[in-house]
Design an enzyme around this catalytic site. Structure first.
Site, PDB file in Angstrom:
ATOM      1  N   HIS A   7       0.824  -1.220   0.000  1.00  0.00           N
ATOM      2  CA  HIS A   7       0.000   0.000   0.000  1.00  0.00           C
ATOM      3  C   HIS A   7       0.851   1.261   0.000  1.00  0.00           C
ATOM      4  CE1 HIS A   7       0.364  -0.841   4.428  1.00  0.00           C
ATOM      5  NE2 HIS A   7       0.458   0.470   4.538  1.00  0.00           N
ATOM      6  N   HIS A  79       3.846   7.040   3.803  1.00  0.00           N
ATOM      7  CA  HIS A  79       4.782   5.923   3.675  1.00  0.00           C
ATOM      8  C   HIS A  79       4.363   5.000   2.538  1.00  0.00           C
ATOM      9  CE1 HIS A  79       1.845   4.191   6.657  1.00  0.00           C
ATOM     10  NE2 HIS A  79       2.057   3.077   6.000  1.00  0.00           N
ATOM     11  N   GLU A 130       7.569   1.009   5.126  1.00  0.00           N
ATOM     12  CA  GLU A 130       6.979  -0.038   5.984  1.00  0.00           C
ATOM     13  C   GLU A 130       7.180  -1.373   5.295  1.00  0.00           C
ATOM     14  OE1 GLU A 130       2.732   0.313   6.511  1.00  0.00           O
ATOM     15  OE2 GLU A 130       2.644  -1.312   7.948  1.00  0.00           O
TER      16      GLU A 130
END
Ligand SMILES: CC[C@H](C(=O)O)C(=O)SCCNC(=O)CCNC(=O)[C@H](O)C(C)(C)COP(=O)(O)OP(=O)(O)OC[C@H]1O[C@@H](n2cnc3c(N)ncnc32)[C@H](O)[C@@H]1OP(=O)(O)O
Ligand SMILES: [Co+2]
Length: 134
Positions: A7, A79, A130
């Site tokens: 994502h 992020h 991440e």
């Protein structure tokens, strides 16, 4: 090491308003808000054909994204999340290479019920990374 783009996350000051924009203006399907007190955020996900968009707003007093929003009050890309096959092996390899793993260094369970870790933005071209266990 890194695999699929799981994502792209956008920090927003008002999750409801941001969700309405994606739903009503961009025609997106939005998941129900998910409070993640362990991460200091509330999130929604927008499923796209090839990845997901995560919208996140601060939750609680010590949200890790509050300073980001203080710097960028209208929000912004926060992020990117890449999938890895083995998050502990990835962590150990990254640490060996001198990358900063944020927090305790131990993965936490993220929004998808999988272990996640974060890498310092200054080590990755000004982008918070991440990692999520695939
Ligand atoms: C429910 C889980 C969900 C999931 O997908 O599973 C999530 O994604 S949870 C997401 C929220 N959690 C986190 O972001 C945890 C990791 N983040 C942190 O620990 C902090 O946000 C941190 C350390 C990256 C930054 O915190 P803060 O802004 O308070 O620190 P500084 O002011 O010291 O910033 C240091 C330096 O980095 C720049 N910065 C900060 N955030 C970002 C960012 N998102 N992207 C790029 N750069 C960032 C900041 O501007 C400072 O730069 P400098 O040039 O030194 O001013
Ligand atoms: Co995320």
């Amino acid at each position: 090491m890194i695999g699929r783009l799981n994502h792209v996350a956008i920090a927003v000051p008002d999750l409801e308003k941001a969700s309405a924009t994606y739903r009503d203006v961009l025609g997106a399907t939005i998941s129900a808000p998910q409070a993640e007190p362990d991460h200091g955020v509330t999130v929604v996900f927008i499923e796209l054909p090839n990845t997901k968009i995560e919208l996140l707003e601060p939750l609680g007093e010590n949200s890790p994204i509050q300073a980001f929003l203080d710097r960028s009050p209208s929000g912004g890309i926060h992020h990117v999340c890449y999938e890895v096959d083995d998050i502990l092996a990835a962590r150990d390899r990254l640490k060996e290479q001198g990358a900063r793993v944020l927090g305790s260094g131990e993965p936490k369970i993220g929004a998808h019920g999988k272990p996640v870790l974060f890498l310092h933005p200054k080590d990755f071209n000004g982008t918070l990374v991440e990692l999520e266990q695939a």
